[in-house]
Design an enzyme around this catalytic site. Sequence first.
Site, PDB file in Angstrom:
ATOM      1  N   CYS A  49    -138.518 103.421  73.078  1.00 15.96           N
ATOM      2  CA  CYS A  49    -139.318 103.176  71.863  1.00 15.96           C
ATOM      3  C   CYS A  49    -140.773 103.647  71.981  1.00 15.96           C
ATOM      4  CB  CYS A  49    -139.262 101.706  71.471  1.00 15.96           C
ATOM      5  SG  CYS A  49    -137.581 101.173  71.075  1.00 15.96           S
ATOM      6  N   HIS A 105    -145.352  99.114  67.037  1.00 14.05           N
ATOM      7  CA  HIS A 105    -143.948  99.535  66.984  1.00 14.05           C
ATOM      8  C   HIS A 105    -143.178  98.531  66.131  1.00 14.05           C
ATOM      9  CE1 HIS A 105    -139.937 100.566  67.944  1.00 14.05           C
ATOM     10  NE2 HIS A 105    -139.745  99.621  68.849  1.00 14.05           N
ATOM     11  N   ASN A 164    -135.637  99.128  63.233  1.00  8.04           N
ATOM     12  CA  ASN A 164    -136.330  99.653  64.413  1.00  8.04           C
ATOM     13  C   ASN A 164    -135.847 101.088  64.657  1.00  8.04           C
ATOM     14  OD1 ASN A 164    -137.058 100.364  67.019  1.00  8.04           O
ATOM     15  ND2 ASN A 164    -136.607  98.370  67.910  1.00  8.04           N
TER      16      ASN A 164
HETATM   17  O1  UT7 Z   1    -137.740  98.248  70.583  1.00 12.29           O
HETATM   18  C1  UT7 Z   1    -137.460  97.108  71.309  1.00 12.29           C
HETATM   19  C2  UT7 Z   1    -136.045  96.724  70.988  1.00 12.29           C
HETATM   20  N1  UT7 Z   1    -135.641  95.363  71.076  1.00 12.29           N
HETATM   21  C3  UT7 Z   1    -136.270  94.313  70.487  1.00 12.29           C
HETATM   22  O2  UT7 Z   1    -137.319  94.398  69.932  1.00 12.29           O
HETATM   23  C4  UT7 Z   1    -135.538  92.999  70.551  1.00 12.29           C
HETATM   24  C5  UT7 Z   1    -136.466  91.804  70.464  1.00 12.29           C
HETATM   25  N2  UT7 Z   1    -135.684  90.591  70.197  1.00 12.29           N
HETATM   26  C6  UT7 Z   1    -135.377  90.234  68.934  1.00 12.29           C
HETATM   27  O3  UT7 Z   1    -135.750  90.898  67.982  1.00 12.29           O
HETATM   28  C7  UT7 Z   1    -134.611  88.958  68.750  1.00 12.29           C
HETATM   29  O4  UT7 Z   1    -134.416  88.324  69.994  1.00 12.29           O
HETATM   30  C8  UT7 Z   1    -133.229  89.158  68.048  1.00 12.29           C
HETATM   31  C9  UT7 Z   1    -133.434  89.492  66.587  1.00 12.29           C
HETATM   32  C10 UT7 Z   1    -132.438  90.262  68.734  1.00 12.29           C
HETATM   33  C11 UT7 Z   1    -132.423  87.837  68.113  1.00 12.29           C
HETATM   34  O5  UT7 Z   1    -133.180  86.791  67.507  1.00 12.29           O
HETATM   35  P1  UT7 Z   1    -133.388  85.406  68.261  1.00 12.29           P
HETATM   36  O6  UT7 Z   1    -134.164  84.548  67.376  1.00 12.29           O
HETATM   37  O7  UT7 Z   1    -133.957  85.697  69.635  1.00 12.29           O
HETATM   38  O8  UT7 Z   1    -131.918  84.869  68.345  1.00 12.29           O
HETATM   39  P2  UT7 Z   1    -131.064  84.500  69.649  1.00 12.29           P
HETATM   40  O9  UT7 Z   1    -130.623  85.709  70.379  1.00 12.29           O
HETATM   41  O10 UT7 Z   1    -131.800  83.430  70.400  1.00 12.29           O
HETATM   42  O11 UT7 Z   1    -129.786  83.830  68.983  1.00 12.29           O
HETATM   43  C12 UT7 Z   1    -129.866  82.618  68.231  1.00 12.29           C
HETATM   44  C13 UT7 Z   1    -128.493  82.327  67.642  1.00 12.29           C
HETATM   45  C14 UT7 Z   1    -127.381  82.437  68.656  1.00 12.29           C
HETATM   46  O12 UT7 Z   1    -126.418  81.452  68.332  1.00 12.29           O
HETATM   47  P3  UT7 Z   1    -126.386  80.056  69.129  1.00 12.29           P
HETATM   48  O13 UT7 Z   1    -126.201  80.423  70.576  1.00 12.29           O
HETATM   49  O14 UT7 Z   1    -127.708  79.405  68.866  1.00 12.29           O
HETATM   50  O15 UT7 Z   1    -125.220  79.360  68.510  1.00 12.29           O
HETATM   51  C15 UT7 Z   1    -126.794  83.798  68.435  1.00 12.29           C
HETATM   52  O16 UT7 Z   1    -125.430  83.886  68.787  1.00 12.29           O
HETATM   53  O17 UT7 Z   1    -128.194  83.304  66.630  1.00 12.29           O
HETATM   54  C16 UT7 Z   1    -126.936  83.916  66.928  1.00 12.29           C
HETATM   55  N3  UT7 Z   1    -127.013  85.293  66.476  1.00 12.29           N
HETATM   56  C17 UT7 Z   1    -126.712  85.667  65.225  1.00 12.29           C
HETATM   57  N4  UT7 Z   1    -126.296  84.969  64.159  1.00 12.29           N
HETATM   58  C18 UT7 Z   1    -126.088  85.639  63.019  1.00 12.29           C
HETATM   59  C19 UT7 Z   1    -127.408  86.389  67.184  1.00 12.29           C
HETATM   60  N5  UT7 Z   1    -127.370  87.469  66.387  1.00 12.29           N
HETATM   61  C20 UT7 Z   1    -126.945  87.048  65.180  1.00 12.29           C
HETATM   62  C21 UT7 Z   1    -126.717  87.701  63.961  1.00 12.29           C
HETATM   63  N6  UT7 Z   1    -126.294  86.958  62.908  1.00 12.29           N
HETATM   64  N7  UT7 Z   1    -126.913  89.022  63.807  1.00 12.29           N
END
Ligand code: UT7
Length: 324
Positions: free
Chosen positions: A114, A251, A281
């Site tokens: 990125c 970014h 992104n």
């Molecule tokens: O250029 C750099 C590239 N990468 C990034 O910038 C990634 C940075 N990270 C993020 O943007 C966030 O961590 C995400 C958007 C990827 C995820 O958001 P989060 O608030 O960190 O969610 P999480 O991974 O902690 O997941 C929370 C819950 C989980 O369920 P449980 O375990 O609480 O039951 C996940 O399974 O949300 C669930 N979950 C979803 N639910 C619906 C994860 N992805 C999804 C989804 N839809 N797409």
Amino acid sequence: MTGKIIGLGSYLPDKILTNDDLAGIVETSDEWITERTGIKQRHISDHNTERPSQMVVKAALEAVADAGIDPKDIDLIVSASTTSDVLFPTLSTTIHKALDVSEDCGCFDVNSACPGWVAAFNTAQSFIESGNAKLVLVAGAECTSNYVDWEDRGSCILFGDGAGCAVLQACEGKKNEFLMRSSGKRSGCLFCENARQPYRKDEEGFEGLTHFNMNGREVFKFAVTEVPAIIKDLAARYNFSLDEIDYFILHQANARIIEATAKKLKMPIERFPMNIQYTGNTSSASIPMLLKEMKSDGRLVRGQKLIIASFGAGLTWDANYIIY
Ligand code: UT7
């Protein structure tokens, strides 16, 4: 001596993938994606007409027209991509051919995921400051949709395709001031393994697919910690106040990362422009695409002070202070 941005161009594929469309592919919802990322839609490229090597040329042509230059005068092209359709020749030479640039022009690509466009921008600035280039095209183009894991709802909802380019011209002025940092030991939280192409396809272990892997929570924590810290360190190192900054061009990875950075820096969120709502992104293309959009709608004007900051796989992150 510094490289002034005199032209900007961008390209977004025609096809739009909304959050509702994604809900038909993985178990997710518009509500979840909007709340956790700020993204409403992303653009997905056509495999025949919108490959990175094609998108980048469209963005480059627009940047050259915007700069009002003759492409024959370009003496360096640096491109960034981690998801290019071609391993070689480089995207830079693809642009070189399409724009019929002179053979006196150097061409190479950089790969820094990125933050790739910022790495290319800093490289170009170093060529200009050392007197080795006068007119440089800096490009970023990505087809993330070819590489993400479309079965992983934790990552595929984030990414989109696109391309962005800037033309830099040598002129008198404050030199490009920047910091670049890396943490190789944290590489495990965001990586993509290349497809193997074995001598025999029936060889044991042949997978034939790239393997995208992201620990979203870890990347999120990294970004909201390191991005504000590097911006503060940049201000201390080069002796300027964040109050002077017109825009913080970050970014576009997640609106919550941008909001958290604004909060940690105690800066109004209005100074942190975003287009992630409709681009997702786009990796190395995100910053030049946002700059182009801001120039087109009149937000970006000469003399403004900008912080540009990026972060991503590596892990790597950076911050630049430039006067537009
Ligand atoms: O250029 C750099 C590239 N990468 C990034 O910038 C990634 C940075 N990270 C993020 O943007 C966030 O961590 C995400 C958007 C990827 C995820 O958001 P989060 O608030 O960190 O969610 P999480 O991974 O902690 O997941 C929370 C819950 C989980 O369920 P449980 O375990 O609480 O039951 C996940 O399974 O949300 C669930 N979950 C979803 N639910 C619906 C994860 N992805 C999804 C989804 N839809 N797409």
